[in-house]
Write an enzyme that holds these catalytic residues in place. Structure first.
Site, PDB file in Angstrom:
ATOM      1  N   CYS A 152     -11.835  18.169   1.489  1.00  0.00           N
ATOM      2  CA  CYS A 152     -10.372  18.283   1.454  1.00  0.00           C
ATOM      3  C   CYS A 152      -9.788  17.461   0.314  1.00  0.00           C
ATOM      4  O   CYS A 152      -8.734  17.788  -0.216  1.00  0.00           O
ATOM      5  CB  CYS A 152      -9.752  17.906   2.794  1.00  0.00           C
ATOM      6  SG  CYS A 152     -10.182  16.304   3.433  1.00  0.00           S
ATOM      7  N   VAL A 156      -7.000  18.905  -2.089  1.00  0.00           N
ATOM      8  CA  VAL A 156      -5.633  18.371  -2.157  1.00  0.00           C
ATOM      9  C   VAL A 156      -5.238  18.109  -3.609  1.00  0.00           C
ATOM     10  O   VAL A 156      -4.115  18.388  -4.019  1.00  0.00           O
ATOM     11  CB  VAL A 156      -5.494  17.090  -1.302  1.00  0.00           C
ATOM     12  CG1 VAL A 156      -4.137  16.423  -1.550  1.00  0.00           C
ATOM     13  CG2 VAL A 156      -5.637  17.419   0.181  1.00  0.00           C
TER      14      VAL A 156
END
Lengths: 518, 500
Positions: A152, A156
């Site tokens: 992630c 991001v």
């Protein structure tokens, strides 16, 4: 002092001794413990319908979910290709977690690398990590292919895998023609089954659609082969071996895509096989030409199957077929697509499963079950239970969606035993706890974490799912095919008989029913 | 069987040097140069092990390390039993670390204790795009409603939190006020921070300092009368009950343990620790920060100790007792004497089976050095060791108090290096983690997990030593290692296919 050299006491005996119990009792004065009456009151309150209502009103908090994140599924799929090293771009701790998680389930090594991004990469992007990482992995572990996915963190900050891999190749990290398929696998979208889907699609896209613009797209030249995709599956070792046996019995030419049944079951013979078995890269490319692709798990291939269909193949999805009818449908589909007859041997295996069900169904008929797990697994197990005349009363899938819910409702509506059954998409095991207290069932089917529910609610747990950390080796036996159905049946029956024995084994009190024949 | 025992120190030194040179050959030049600084052969008399440490891992090498979140949620905070620890961010981090560390505790799980529950804010795409603070507020409300007997909440940040600019401190402050001063601790342990678990320990220690010690207030007053013999156990995570088999000894020598950090620990124990007369520190790496802080701020001395194996236990009991009066000193002697028959019996039983066997270690925290004494108590020899996330002060302690001349030292070792080292050195036992276990067992090398005690334990204290000895014996001397090769095939030699 209870400990001794002759009779070494383990933790479960040692700490139950009076010295330790006294010590732990004395420790309480430093803990500011809650009033035992309060603890008892709240404990009882959590069993009520009132608590269930509050529990089900949760909008933000997830407690004990039955799902993991995308990259785990990507790693699982990637190791199913020959000589393939999964490379996860992002923070390194994630990779330590995936490897541990898979090793704890399979009791096998799990090889995977990280691009080890830290604060500076968060600011400047992880391009240098990709360049160095690919070069190091390539030199150290001599893979045939490196399959890239993301954590992630990388998602991001918006790292572009396609561009990064291209640049890395230009910088000489790996040869220009070395296969580096990729997939963006953000942990905040979907679950591990989504990651499986994305990674597999990324790999097929790489081979079929011109290797990210570096080669010609392949042209489909249809042949007679059938591709099979297992999906994310804790029983991949046993299941894929069973599937291969069935294909071979039927004389069908086949390609298993993402075949990780060998790498998660290597022998102990003095040699560590970091890579073993797997779909060859040639087969992965040639899978384009197959007549059809069968997915054993619809929700593991939501993107992959349409991608394959767009390339001109027939595609077909099952929902983790377990039991007689689901296996029947699977075999008949194989027969239809391949034009091969279902051999007598499989008919006999079917007959044996029906025989076993007839022998034992009296013990299962009418029993209520709760099931939780991945959406397809839940569907497959519920189907089998209905076949046995049992009621899959609560079926819960944290990563199940609305479409899954509808499919489950249709399944319940199709059987006289399904009328009082409900599906719970997007719910977690703390919801399940409320369900088991307010609408009790006879047995619970789920993964290792179900043992907490078994402890709290007294519902006996039958361990089927992923992960199974606290029982060994069950992943080596199939749950697919008629023989797999037999394994599931025996597993359920064993628990039922153990429970009857447990209830009837008090000498002089309950043992009138402690029957020697059941 | 062991190669190491048949060679002189000088010969081993030459072999290890060649071995290091050999593994470095696999790397691209830049990587080889960097990795060379982490590999060495210990020279007796040196003040450290001559390796660089606590430096970023190199991308793509298969480091064994974890992240800051693992150091904070997984190690320091997770075991505090009466607080709810939110894994704040996507679902995975909390899922993979759920219940796997074996921090034993006593409590009614889900009612007044929460260690083996997985609380997560399970971030979705919209939380990334619009920020997660609103969700965090709601998460805390729901925790309060459904778990009314919780004594506090911590927010364990996962990677996205620090990247999307959430203000978890503001949320924590506001909710604490709203909940009548409840302890709510925001922890900035995003996984991308630092180079390993280690920064997570430090951040977690600082969070205790800032959000518990500095919070003060009436509820931080101890609810018990102080005594001159009050101590706190710092840096014992009660893996398989380690802190319990340590606590019992401290109480037997006459001390009173007022807090456990953090295995089977509680918020009240953290709050009361500044009243201790001495902080005794087992895992220096993960909790030296808070120990130093308490020394500076509250004047509490701290001392390191080692409860692995009878030699170090006796040494440590005497060292701890040295901070107290004769009553405690006599208590230490009495306890050492009391357990001597057990120690003798264990050594008589297991030493003959383990004498001269060699061990290679690669673990985190304190264990790459702390367990060496326990192996030596059994006549075993540690021929290679390294830290997953150690700093130079760990290597100093290792060099000065533990390892022998010519021991192979490998900092932040990766899969390739470790496999090569073990393949060539052929120790009788490897002690490392779950990711390494099956690799070496496939190679035919006996293995024990030295993070989780391979689901056994406790290994601390006198009660833990027989378990340790038995476990090592059953690994090294298991009959299974004689069955590796089918009798119709050649004698086995470990190989590494992937690296050929």
């Amino acid at each position: 002092m209870a400990q001794s050299a002759d009779h070494v006491l383990d933790h479960f005996d040692l700490f139950r001794g009076p010295e330790y119990q006294q010590m732990l009792d004395n420790k309480k004065m430093f803990e500011n413990p809650r009033d035992p009456a309060d603890v008892e009151r709240v404990k009882e309150w959590t069993k009520t319908s009132e608590y269930r209502e509050k529990n089900f009103a949760r909008e933000a908090l997830t407690i004990n979910p039955a799902k993991a994140c995308q990259p785990l599924g990507a790693v699982f799929a990637s190791v199913g290709f020959q000589g393939t090293l999964p490379f996860v771009h992002g923070s390194q701790g994630c990779v330590a977690y995936y490897r541990s998680h898979l090793s704890r389930h399979f009791k096998e090594p799990s090889s995977c690398v990280s691009s080890s991004m830290t604060e500076d990469a968060a600011v400047f992007g992880g391009l240098n990590n990709m360049i160095d990482g690919l070069a190091n992995s390539y030199n150290m572990y001599k893979p045939k292919m490196i399959a890239v996915s993301t954590t992630c963190m990388a998602e991001v900050i918006g790292d572009d895998l396609n561009a990064f891999i291209k640049t890395s190749k230009e910088k000489g990290s790996v040869p220009a023609d070395f296969d580096v398929p990729f997939a963006h696998t953000p942990a905040f979208v979907g679950s591990h089954v989504t990651g499986y889907d994305n990674a597999l699609k990324g790999i097929l896209e790489h081979f079929w659609d011109g290797k990210a613009g570096t080669a010609d797209k392949l042209e489909r030249k249809p042949n007679r082969k059938i591709n099979l995709i297992g999906g994310f599956d804790g029983y991949t070792v046993g299941n894929l071996r069973e599937i291969k046996r069935i294909f071979e019995l039927m004389g069908i030419e086949y390609t298993i895509l993402a075949d990780n049944s060998e790498v998660f079951d290597t022998p102990t013979d003095g040699e560590f096989r970091m890579y073993d078995g797997g779909t060859t890269l040639e087969d992965a490319a040639n899978a384009l030409h197959a007549k059809a692709t069968i997915s054993m798990q619809q929700w593991c291939t939501e993107k992959t199957l349409p991608f394959i269909a767009d390339h001109g193949q027939e595609v077909l999805a099952f929902n983790y077929p377990v039991g007689v009818s689901a296996t029947d449908e699977f075999l008949m589909a194989l027969s239809r697509i391949s034009g091969r007859e279902i051999p007598e041997q499989l008919a006999r295996e079917r007959g044996r499963l029906v025989d076993a069900m007839a022998d034992s169904s009296a013990h299962i008929h009418g029993k209520k079950f709760a099931i939780y797990g991945d959406p397809d697994l839940c569907h497959g197990l519920a189907t089998f239970l209905l076949e046995l005349g049992a009621e899959p009363t609560h079926v819960l899938s944290t990563n199940g969606n609305k479409a899954w819910d509808e499919k489950m409702r249709a399944l319940f509506a199709s059987s006289p035993y399904g009328h009082s059954c409900h599906a719970y998409p997007g719910r977690d095991l703390w919801h399940m706890r409320s369900l088991l207290f307010t609408e009790p069932v006879d047995f619970l089917i789920g993964n290792t974490y179900g043992k907490y529910l078994e402890r709290d609610t007294g519902t006996p747990l039958i361990r089927i799912g992923f992960p199974i950390f606290d029982r060994h080796h069950h992943h080596r036996s199939p749950v697919w095919g008629y023989q797999g159905g037999m394994n599931v049946l025996v597993k359920i029956l064993d628990k039922i008989f153990d429970e009857i024995d447990k209830k009837t084994n008090v000498l002089g009190k309950t043992d009138f029913s402690f029957d020697i024949i059941r | 069987m062991s190669l190491a025992t048949t060679y002189s120190t000088a010969q081993i030194r030459v072999r290890n040097k060649e071995l290091i040179e050999e593994v470095l050959k696999v790397y691209p030049e830049k990587t080889a140069k960097r990795r060379a600084k982490h590999l060495n052969i210990h020279e007796a008399g040196r003040s450290d092990c001559g390796v660089k440490s606590n430096i970023k891992s190199i991308p793509g090498v298969m480091t064994i390390r974890g992240c800051a979140y693992a150091g904070s949620k997984g190690v320091v905070w997770g075991p505090i039993k009466d607080m709810v620890h939110i894994s704040h961010g996507p679902v995975g981090c909390g899922q993979y670390s759920w219940g796997s560390r074996r921090n034993y505790y006593v409590g009614t799980t889900g009612i007044d204790s929460f260690v083996t529950l997985q609380f997560t804010s399970d971030f979705q795409e919209k939380d990334i795009v619009f920020g997660g603070d609103k969700k965090l507020i709601k998460v805390m409300d729901e925790i309060q409603e459904l778990f009314p007997l919780n004594n506090g909440i911590t927010v364990q940040s996962e990677c996205p939190i620090g990247l999307i600019g959430d203000d978890i401190e503001a949320v924590s402050r506001a909710k604490s006020k709203e909940f009548g001063g409840k302890t709510i601790v925001p922890v900035r342990c995003e996984g991308f921070r630092g180079v390993s678990q280690s920064l997570g320990h430090h951040i977690a220690n600082d969070a205790v300092r800032d959000w518990i010690f500095d919070k003060g207030g009436p509820e931080s007053k101890p609810r018990f009368e102080p005594t001159p013999y009050d101590v706190a156990i710092i840096g014992d995570y009660n893996i398989g009950g380690d802190a319990w088999s340590s606590r019992i000894l401290l109480e037997e020598i006459g001390l009173r343990v007022i807090a456990q950090w953090s295995g089977d620990g509680s918020l009240a124990e953290l709050e009361a620790t500044p009243k201790a007369k001495l902080n005794i520190l087992h895992c220096y790496r993960s909790m030296n920060y808070i120990s130093r802080h308490m020394e500076e701020k509250f004047g509490i001395p701290w001392c390191e100790y080692n409860f692995f194996g009878p030699a170090k236990i006796a040494e440590s009991l005497r060292k701890i007792a040295g901070y107290f009066d004769d009553k405690i000193k006599e208590g230490a002697e009495r306890v050492i004497e009391k357990y001597q028959p057990l120690v003798n019996a264990v050594i008589a039983k297991y030493r003959p089976r383990l004498e001269g066997k060699t061990v290679m270690l690669f673990v985190g925290g304190l264990r790459p050095r702390h367990v060496i004494g326990a192996y030596e108590d059994l006549g075993m020899e540690v021929v290679g060791t390294g830290y997953e996330f150690g700093h130079n002060d760990d290597y100093q302690r290792t060099a000065q108090h533990y390892v022998k001349d010519s021991t192979l030292i490998y900092d932040d070792v990766n899969g390739y290096e470790f496999e090569r080292f073990v393949e060539k050195i052929q120790p009788d036992l490897v002690g490392s983690g779950i990711k390494e276990k099956y690799v070496f067992q496939k190679m035919g090398v006996p293995f024990r997990q030295m993070h989780s005690w391979d689901y056994s334990g406790p290994y601390h204290g006198y009660d833990g030593f027989p378990i340790f000895a038995r476990d090592m014996d059953m690994a090294v001397n298991s009959p299974i290692w004689k069955k590796l090769k089918a009798p119709w095939k050649d004698v086995p030699r470990p190989q590494l296919l992937a690296a050929e």
